[in-house]
Write an enzyme that holds these catalytic residues in place. Structure first.
Site, PDB file in Angstrom:
ATOM      1  N   GLY A 178       0.828  -1.201   0.000  1.00 54.47           N
ATOM      2  CA  GLY A 178       0.000   0.000   0.000  1.00 54.47           C
ATOM      3  C   GLY A 178       0.854   1.239   0.000  1.00 54.47           C
ATOM      4  O   GLY A 178       0.611   2.197  -0.733  1.00 54.47           O
ATOM      5  N   ALA A 179       1.900   1.224   0.840  1.00 57.17           N
ATOM      6  CA  ALA A 179       2.821   2.349   0.942  1.00 57.17           C
ATOM      7  C   ALA A 179       4.040   1.888   1.724  1.00 57.17           C
ATOM      8  O   ALA A 179       4.049   0.807   2.317  1.00 57.17           O
ATOM      9  CB  ALA A 179       2.157   3.545   1.622  1.00 57.17           C
ATOM     10  N   MET A 180       5.075   2.741   1.748  1.00 56.81           N
ATOM     11  CA  MET A 180       6.295   2.446   2.501  1.00 56.81           C
ATOM     12  C   MET A 180       6.755   3.708   3.200  1.00 56.81           C
ATOM     13  O   MET A 180       6.839   4.775   2.586  1.00 56.81           O
ATOM     14  CB  MET A 180       7.392   1.928   1.564  1.00 56.81           C
ATOM     15  N   GLU A 181       7.108   3.547   4.484  1.00 57.85           N
ATOM     16  CA  GLU A 181       7.315   4.676   5.375  1.00 57.85           C
ATOM     17  C   GLU A 181       8.706   5.268   5.318  1.00 57.85           C
ATOM     18  O   GLU A 181       9.272   5.683   6.345  1.00 57.85           O
ATOM     19  CB  GLU A 181       7.023   4.233   6.812  1.00 57.85           C
ATOM     20  N   ASN A 182       9.319   5.375   4.152  1.00 57.88           N
ATOM     21  CA  ASN A 182      10.648   5.969   4.062  1.00 57.88           C
ATOM     22  C   ASN A 182      10.647   7.355   4.705  1.00 57.88           C
ATOM     23  O   ASN A 182       9.787   8.183   4.390  1.00 57.88           O
ATOM     24  CB  ASN A 182      11.071   6.101   2.598  1.00 57.88           C
TER      25      ASN A 182
ATOM     26  N   HIS B 174      -1.453   6.405   8.535  1.00 57.89           N
ATOM     27  CA  HIS B 174      -0.627   5.255   8.928  1.00 57.89           C
ATOM     28  C   HIS B 174       0.850   5.544   8.648  1.00 57.89           C
ATOM     29  O   HIS B 174       1.712   5.362   9.513  1.00 57.89           O
ATOM     30  CB  HIS B 174      -1.117   4.035   8.145  1.00 57.89           C
ATOM     31  N   GLU B 175       1.135   5.997   7.429  1.00 61.46           N
ATOM     32  CA  GLU B 175       2.536   6.211   7.054  1.00 61.46           C
ATOM     33  C   GLU B 175       3.150   7.369   7.828  1.00 61.46           C
ATOM     34  O   GLU B 175       4.336   7.320   8.182  1.00 61.46           O
ATOM     35  CB  GLU B 175       2.652   6.437   5.541  1.00 61.46           C
TER      36      GLU B 175
ATOM     37  N   HIS C 181       4.375   6.282  11.106  1.00 61.83           N
ATOM     38  CA  HIS C 181       5.650   5.575  11.025  1.00 61.83           C
ATOM     39  C   HIS C 181       6.852   6.511  11.190  1.00 61.83           C
ATOM     40  O   HIS C 181       7.952   6.044  11.522  1.00 61.83           O
ATOM     41  CB  HIS C 181       5.782   4.885   9.668  1.00 61.83           C
TER      42      HIS C 181
END
Length: 850
Positions: free
Chosen positions: A259-263, A293-294, A297
C-alpha cells in the site's frame, strides 16, 4: 541469495559502529543497469581486532572494492556477501563500485516506462533485504547511520530522496544528509514527476506522480494535503517529540507491491491511490487512513526502529492503530473549507469489517504466530510476517490495551519510549518498560497474554433467569487472554418498525468474577459491542433469531460490523450454513447505509461463499440471489443521492452477472441507465466479466486497449485475455506467468487474476495439477515478490477438491518452495481445507432437507 540470521546480525552489531554512508548513483548508464558507488565509514569496537564480517551487495557487476585503500578480491563475493576479514579495532573506510540491475518486480530499484507517453520512472523499495540491490551496506535495522546521496539523472528529471534534494549541476542532484536511519529506510525516486508543493508550519510538503496522472492528482491535491496537514498537527498534539526529518514528500509510484512504505521524508504509495475513475467515500477514507498510517511511522519505525525483525509489530501494529484512531480524531477541510464526504464515518467500522477479518483469518491458520514472536531466526522468516497478525491483530490488541489502560497513560508511555530511544532501536522489553513507567497496571502480564500468544479467543454469552423478570449474563471464555468488553443490550422498538433500540452498554471484564445482572432479557445481547477487543463472538439462541430478522435495524454501523463479522465467523466455522448467510445478506443488505459494510459483506458473499464455499451446482442460485440484491440497491439509488452505494452495487452486479446481455448493453452504451457513466475501471470490469462468460474476444480487448493504453489499461487487457474460455488463451497466459519471466509484478498479478475462474474449472483442470511444479520454479527464479504473487493470485483457489489439497500437501513436503511461497501455500491450503469442510457441511444439510 543468502538471508541474514538473527545470530549474524547480533554478532555484527556487537562488532561494528557504522557512522556514515556516501552513496553516488548514476541513472544515465542505460535501460538495464545503473552505477552505484558507496563509501561506508565505520568503526570496529574495542576488543575485536582480527574479527571478520561481511558487507551486503548484489550487483550485476562488482567493479572494485577497497578497505582502507587496500583492494579486496571481488571474486570472494558469494550470495550477495563480500567478506571483510582481519579487521582491526578503530576507524575504517570501505569503498564499493558496482553496476546494479534495475528491477521489474518492485524490489530494489524498480524501473517503469509509462505506455501513455514513454516516460520512465525509477524508485527504490528496500525492505527487507533489497537495499543491497541498490548500494553496498551493512543491511540490518540496528546499524543506523547518516546517509548522503548524490544522484545523476537524465535531463528533465526530478530526484526525490529522504532529505531535501537540490540540483547542483545539470542532472546532478544532492540530497541533504539524513539523521541516523536504518538501511531499509533509504529511498530515492527519480523521473519526470508531476509535483504539487506546499508548506506547513515551516516544513516543505510535496505530492508527486507520473505526468500522465497529473490531472487526477491535481483534482485531489487539496484533499490529500489537507489530510496530511491535519494528521501532522494531531500527531504533534499526541507526541512530545517533533517530526524528526527536514521535509515530507509523498510519491505515488507505479507497480508498487504494498500500500505504501514509510521511508523517512519520502513516503512511497502505490499510484492506484491517484484515482483515474470514480471511487466511493470509503475508498477515499482508506487512502486517508494510509496517509495517517505512514505518517505515524515517522515516529513508530523511523525515529525509533525495531532492533530485529521479531518486533515488526512495533512498526506496523502502532501505525495501523494510530492511522485509524487519528483519522477518527481529525477533521481535514476539503475545497472551500468543507470536510470530505467520508468525515463523520467511524473509521473503526471499515477496520472491523475488512482489516480485522484479515487478522482473524491469519490467526486461525497453521502459520499463525504471536504479535511479538520470540523466534524470528532470519530475514526470510521475517518477510512473511508482514501479515494480518502484525497489522490487524496487533492494532486490535493496542485498541484493547487503550481500553484497559486509558489513553492518557498509553500516550505517556509512548512519549517516554520516544524520548528514551530517539534515532535508535528498541525491543518489546523496552516498550513495556516505557509503558510501565506511566501506569501502576501490570503491563508485562498484559503483554505476555496478548503479544506472546496465538489464536483467536471466543466469547459466548449465556443467559440464566434470576429474579422474576430478570436474568444474569455469563460470558463463556474459550481462550487465555483477558478482555474488557462492552455488552450491548438491545430491545425491539415500540413502534414495531423492525428497528432495535440500545437499552444500555455494560462494561464487563472477562473472565468474570460473577454473573452480571442485566435486568429483563433483551431481544439482542451483543458481546464486544463497539468492537474494542479481538475475539470471535457468538450469540445466545434468542439473540441469533433477532439477528436473522432485525440486523439492519441496529442503529450503529460499528455494531452492525460486529454482527456481520460474527456471522462471517459462523460460516467459516461451519456453524451457519452458507445458504443461510446469503439469505441474511439478501434480507438486510438492501437497507444498509454504511458503504464499508456493503462492500465488505458483498465481497465475502460473492468471492468466498458463492465462489468457494458452495458446491458448484448451488453457485448459480447464489449468483442469482446476489444479482437480485444488487439490482435492488441500484433501484434504491436512482435519485442520485447515494453515488457510492450505487457504484458498489454496479461493480458487484457486473462481477456476479451470469448472462452477458445487460452488462454488454452497458458497455455498448457507455453508461448504466441512470448512471454512472462507464469510466475506464468499469469498462475493463465489464469486459473482464464478458471474457469469463465467453461473450467477447481478442479483437474487442485490443480495441479497448487502444481506447485506454495506460498502465491500468495494459493490466486490464492482460486480465481479460487470461479470462477467455479458450485453451490457447489459457496456455498463452500460463506461459507468460510461469515460463517467459518477462511480466512485471503488476502484469503477473493481472494475468493471474484473469486466469482462474469458477466457471472454467474443467478448462483449467490440467493447470491445477501443473501449478505445484511451475510455481516453485518461478519463485526460485524470480524471488520473493513474484513468489508472493504466485502464491496469492496464481493459486488454483477455485479447484476446491481433495486432489488439489493432496497435491499441495505433497508440494510442501517434497518440493522445497522458497519461504515466501511456502508461507502462501500453507495459508492457501488451509483455506482450501476449510472450504472443503464448509462444502461438506452444506452438502449434508441439503441431503437432510431433501
Amino acid at each position: 541469495m543468502s538471508v541474514l540470521t538473527r545470530d549474524e546480525a547480533q554478532a555484527r552489531a556487537t562488532l561494528l559502529d557504522v557512522h556514515r554512508y556516501t552513496v553516488e548513483l548514476d541513472l544515465t548508464t542505460g535501460d538495464d543497469t545503473f552505477d552505484s558507488r558507496t563509501v561506508i565509514r565505520f568503526a570496529v569496537t574495542a576488543g575485536h581486532t582480527g574479527a571478520d564480517t561481511f558487507v551486503e551487495v548484489r550487483p550485476a557487476e562488482l567493479r572494485s572494492a577497497t578497505l582502507d585503500g587496500r583492494p579486496l578480491d571481488t571474486g570472494t563475493l558469494t550470495d550477495g556477501r563480500l567478506p571483510l576479514t582481519g579487521l582491526t579495532e578503530g576507524e575504517h573506510e570501505l569503498r564499493v563500485d558496482a553496476a546494479m540491475r534495475y528491477s521489474r518486480t518492485g524490489e530494489g530499484m524498480h524501473r517503469f516506462t509509462d505506455p501513455v507517453d514513454d516516460e520512465t520512472y525509477l524508485y527504490t523499495q528496500m525492505s527487507l533485504e533489497d537495499a543491497a540491490a541498490v548500494f553496498a551496506n551493512f543491511n540490518q535495522p540496528d546499524l543506523k547511520a547518516v546517509f548522503e546521496l548524490t544522484v545523476r539523472a537524465p535531463e528533465g528529471w526530478t530526484v526525490l530522496a529522504n532529505g531535501i534534494t537540490t540540483e547542483t549541476a545539470d542532472g546532478l542532484w544532492q540530497a541533504a544528509p539524513t539523521p541516523r536511519i536504518s538501511t531499509y529506510l533509504v529511498a530515492v525516486a527519480a523521473g519526470p514527476w508531476h509535483s504539487v508543493r506546499s508548506e506547513h508550519r515551516g516544513l516543505p510538503f510535496g505530492l508527486h506522480c507520473r505526468r500522465s496522472l497529473a490531472p487526477h492528482l491535481d483534482t485531489d491535491a487539496d484533499e490529500l494535503l489537507d489530510i496530511t496537514r491535519a494528521c501532522y498537527d494531531r500527531y504533534h498534539e499526541k507526541f512530545e517529540e517533533p517530526y524528526p526529518f527536514d521535509s515530507y514528500d509523498q510519491a505515488f509510484v507505479p507497480e508498487f507491491n504494498f500500500g505504501a512504505m514509510e521511508n523517512p521524508g519520502l513516503v512511497t504509495f502505490r499510484d492506484e491511490f491517484v484515482y483515474r475513475s470514480a471511487v466511493t467515500d470509503t475508498e477515499r477514507q482508506t487512502r486517508a487512513m494510509v496517509i495517517a498510517h505512514e505518517m505515524a511511522h515517522m515516529w513508530f519505525g523511523d525515529l525509533v526502529t525495531l532492533q530485529w525483525w521479531d518486533d515488526i509489530w512495533l512498526n506496523e501494529s502502532f501505525a495501523e492503530y494510530m492511522g485509524y484512531q487519528t483519522l477518527n480524531e481529525v477533521a481535514p477541510a476539503g475545497p472551500g473549507g468543507t470536510p470530505p464526504a467520508w468525515r463523520g464515518t467511524d473509521t473503526w467500522t471499515d477496520f472491523g469489517i475488512s482489516r480485522k477479518a484479515w487478522g482473524y483469518d491469519a490467526d486461525q491458520r497453521p502459520s499463525t504466530h504471536p504479535v511479538a514472536p520470540e523466534a524470528v531466526d532470519d530475514t526470510a522468516a521475517a518477510l512473511v510476517n508482514f501479515d494480518g497478525i502484525s497489522y490487524a491483530k496487533g492494532a486490535s490488541a493496542l485498541r484493547q490495551l487503550v481500553a484497559w489502560l486509558g489513553e492518557k497513560d498509553f500516550l505517556a508511555g509512548i512519549n517516554t519510549h520516544f524520548a528514551r530511544h530517539r534515532f535508535g532501536n528498541a525491543t518489546l522489553t523496552d516498550f513495556i518498560d516505557s509503558l510501565a513507567a506511566a501506569t501502576e497496571r501490570d503491563v508485562q502480564a498484559w503483554a505476555d497474554a496478548w503479544l506472546r500468544t496465538t489464536g483467536v479467543d471466543t466469547l459466548t454469552p449465556r443467559l440464566t433467569n434470576g429474579e422474576p423478570g430478570a436474568c444474569h449474563l455469563t460470558v463463556r471464555h474459550d481462550g487465555s487472554r483477558p478482555h474488557r468488553v462492552a455488552v450491548g443490550l438491545y430491545d425491539h422498538d415500540a413502534a414495531g418498525d423492525g428497528t432495535l433500540t440500545l437499552r444500555e452498554r455494560r462494561h464487563v471484564d472477562v473472565p468474570q468474577d460473577a454473573p452480571e445482572p442485566i435486568g429483563k432479557r433483551p431481544a439482542l445481547l451483543l458481546v464486544n459491542d463497539g468492537d474494542l477487543t479481538y475475539a470471535k463472538v457468538r450469540f445466545d439462541p434468542e439473540s441469533f433469531k433477532t439477528v436473522r430478522t432485525a440486523l439492519s435495524g441496529l442503529p450503529d454501523p460499528l455494531t452492525r460490523a460486529v454482527v456481520w463479522n460474527a456471522l462471517r465467523d459462523a460460516v467459516r466455522d461451519g456453524q451457519l450454513p452458507p445458504v443461510d448467510y446469503l439469505e441474511t445478506v439478501r434480507a438486510h443488505l438492501p437497507r444498509e447505509t454504511d458503504l464499508a459494510l456493503v462492500q465488505g459483506v458483498l465481497t465475502f458473499a460473492s468471492a468466498t461463499v458463492a465462489d468457494r464455499y458452495l458446491p458448484s451446482e448451488e453457485r448459480p442460485a447464489a449468483l442469482t440471489t446476489l444479482a437480485s440484491l444488487c439490482r435492488d440497491l441500484i433501484r434504491r439509488t436512482e435519485d442520485g443521492d447515494h453515488p457510492g452505494l450505487r457504484l458498489i452495487a454496479v461493480r458487484h452486479f457486473i462481477d456476479v452477472a451470469a448472462h452477458p446481455d445487460t452488462i454488454a448493453a452497458w458497455l455498448a452504451d457507455g453508461t448504466v441507465p441512470g448512471g454512472p457513466e462507464l469510466d475506464p475501471e468499469l469498462r475493463w470490469r465489464v469486459l473482464a466479466r464478458l471474457a469469463v462468460l465467453g461473450a467477447t474476444d481478442e479483437a474487442e480487448i485490443d480495441a479497448e486497449l487502444a481506447r485506454d493504453p495506460s498502465a491500468s489499461g495494459q493490466e486490464g487487457a492482460a486480465r481479460c485475455r487470461a479470462a477467455l474460455p479458450d485453451p490457447e488463451a489459457k496456455l498463452r497466459a500460463w506461459e507468460q506467468m510461469f515460463t517467459s519471466d518477462t511480466l512485471s509484478n503488476y502484469l503477473f498479478v493481472a494475468t493471474a487474476q484473469g486466469f482462474w475462474q469458477p466457471e472454467q474449472t474443467d478448462l483449467t483442470e490440467e493447470y491445477a495439477k501443473r501449478y505445484w511444479t511451475d510455481a516453485v520454479a518461478v519463485a526460485d527464479r524470480r524471488g520473493p515478490a513474484i513468489a508472493d504473487a504466485a502464491g496469492r493470485w496464481a493459486f488454483p483457489a477455485h479447484a476446491v477438491t481433495p486432489d488439489t489439497l493432496r497435491l499441495g500437501e505433497k508440494c510442501l513436503r517434497d518440493a522445497a518452495p522458497i519461504p515466501s511461497l511456502r508461507r502462501k501455500l500453507i495459508d492457501q491450503l488451509d483455506d482450501l481445507a476449510r472450504a472443503l469442510r464448509v462444502r461438506q457441511g452444506a452438502t449434508e444439510e441439503t441431503r437432510e432437507q431433501a
